[in-house]
Design a protein around this motif. Structure first.
Motif, short mmCIF file in Angstrom:
data_model
loop_
_atom_site.label_atom_id
_atom_site.label_comp_id
_atom_site.label_asym_id
_atom_site.label_seq_id
_atom_site.Cartn_x
_atom_site.Cartn_y
_atom_site.Cartn_z
N TYR A 1 -59.99 -28.86 -78.82
CA TYR A 1 -60.00 -29.07 -77.38
C TYR A 1 -58.56 -29.05 -76.90
O TYR A 1 -57.69 -29.73 -77.45
CB TYR A 1 -60.68 -30.39 -77.03
N HIS B 1 -55.23 -29.18 -74.23
CA HIS B 1 -54.62 -29.99 -73.18
C HIS B 1 -54.01 -29.03 -72.15
O HIS B 1 -54.11 -27.81 -72.29
CB HIS B 1 -53.52 -30.87 -73.78
N THR B 2 -53.34 -29.56 -71.14
CA THR B 2 -52.65 -28.69 -70.20
C THR B 2 -51.45 -28.04 -70.89
O THR B 2 -50.96 -28.56 -71.89
CB THR B 2 -52.16 -29.49 -68.97
N CYS C 1 -48.45 -30.39 -71.34
CA CYS C 1 -48.68 -31.73 -71.89
C CYS C 1 -47.56 -32.10 -72.84
O CYS C 1 -47.29 -31.36 -73.81
CB CYS C 1 -50.02 -31.79 -72.61
N TRP D 1 -55.16 -36.73 -78.52
CA TRP D 1 -56.19 -37.46 -77.80
C TRP D 1 -55.96 -38.95 -77.97
O TRP D 1 -55.86 -39.46 -79.07
CB TRP D 1 -57.58 -37.07 -78.28
N CYS E 1 -56.71 -37.65 -72.85
CA CYS E 1 -55.28 -37.54 -73.09
C CYS E 1 -54.57 -38.16 -71.90
O CYS E 1 -54.61 -37.62 -70.79
CB CYS E 1 -54.83 -36.09 -73.28
N CYS F 1 -51.42 -35.87 -70.20
CA CYS F 1 -51.61 -34.78 -69.24
C CYS F 1 -52.83 -35.00 -68.35
O CYS F 1 -53.10 -34.21 -67.46
CB CYS F 1 -51.69 -33.43 -69.95
N THR G 1 -56.04 -34.88 -69.21
CA THR G 1 -57.22 -34.09 -69.55
C THR G 1 -58.33 -35.00 -70.08
O THR G 1 -58.08 -35.87 -70.92
CB THR G 1 -56.87 -33.04 -70.62
N CYS H 1 -62.28 -34.58 -71.68
CA CYS H 1 -63.35 -33.71 -72.15
C CYS H 1 -64.58 -34.55 -72.42
O CYS H 1 -64.50 -35.57 -73.12
CB CYS H 1 -62.95 -32.99 -73.43
#
Length: 202
Positions: A14, A16-17, A20, A25, A68, A71, A73, A75
């Motif tokens: 998965y 991140h930006t 980031c 995570w 996270c 950044c 994010t 999910c």
């Protein structure tokens, strides 16, 4: 038993930006609840062709959430009727540090029995994470006709290679080695030996 290439390959992280500063995570959380199916008219509130479905008006649902904080994010993974397994790296192989033998690193697969040694290893030439790009070889154990434990090895992945081991194909292969260390030593120099043999025959 899961194939070692399925243990290591085919999993998508998965993301991140792009900016980031610390792409890890922060927390993984799970939620278990009941989801409601759309209500239909008639005597049967839910009907479908799936023989495994209970056809009930509610169903068990599992949601997994990753965060996270660096950044921002988030999910969320949601599924119905999921199988959940919480285990340890000693039982999966995946997640363990590689074992260095000579000039190669061995990445373990599943152990044959809990607490036992893996029956397969993927091989890289450096300690960096094993990926399809860093993969150099495979080592797998088997029993010969007499029932003696032996090792077979493949080196240099090649989709057109003459030697299939597991679901992968290899340019060079050898079987009947007595010890894991022998297999690792062979993989480390397999390409060199093949090149020298070719030079001699020309």
């Amino acid at each position: 038993m899961q194939l070692i290439e399925e243990t290591y390959f085919g999993w998508t992280p998965y993301t991140h930006t792009d900016l980031c500063p610390n792409p890890t995570w922060d927390e993984v959380q799970v939620r278990r609840d009941e989801g409601a199916r759309p209500v239909a008219t008639g005597d049967q509130p839910h009907a479908c062709a799936n023989g495994m479905c209970s056809h009930a008006t509610t169903f068990g649902r599992v949601q997994l959430r990753l965060l996270c904080r660096d950044c921002g994010t988030v999910c969320t993974i949601t599924g119905e009727g999921l199988t959940e397994v919480c285990t340890h790296t000693s039982l999966t192989g995946w997640g363990q540090s590689p074992r260095r033998i000579g000039d190669v690193w061995l990445w373990p697969g599943h152990p044959v029995v809990p607490g036992g040694e893996p029956h397969q290893y993927l091989v890289t030439r450096q300690a960096a994470t094993v990926t399809p790009e860093t993969l150099y070889g495979i080592i797998s154990r088997h029993r010969d006709a007499d029932g003696t434990l032996r090792w077979l090895a493949g080196a240099v992945p090649d989709e057109n290679g003459a030697h299939p081991i597991s679901t992968l194909r290899w340019r060079h292969a050898i079987r009947g080695l007595a010890a894991l260390e022998d297999a690792a030593a062979w993989v480390a120099v397999a390409d060199i030996h093949a090149t020298r043999a070719l030079a001699v025959t020309v």
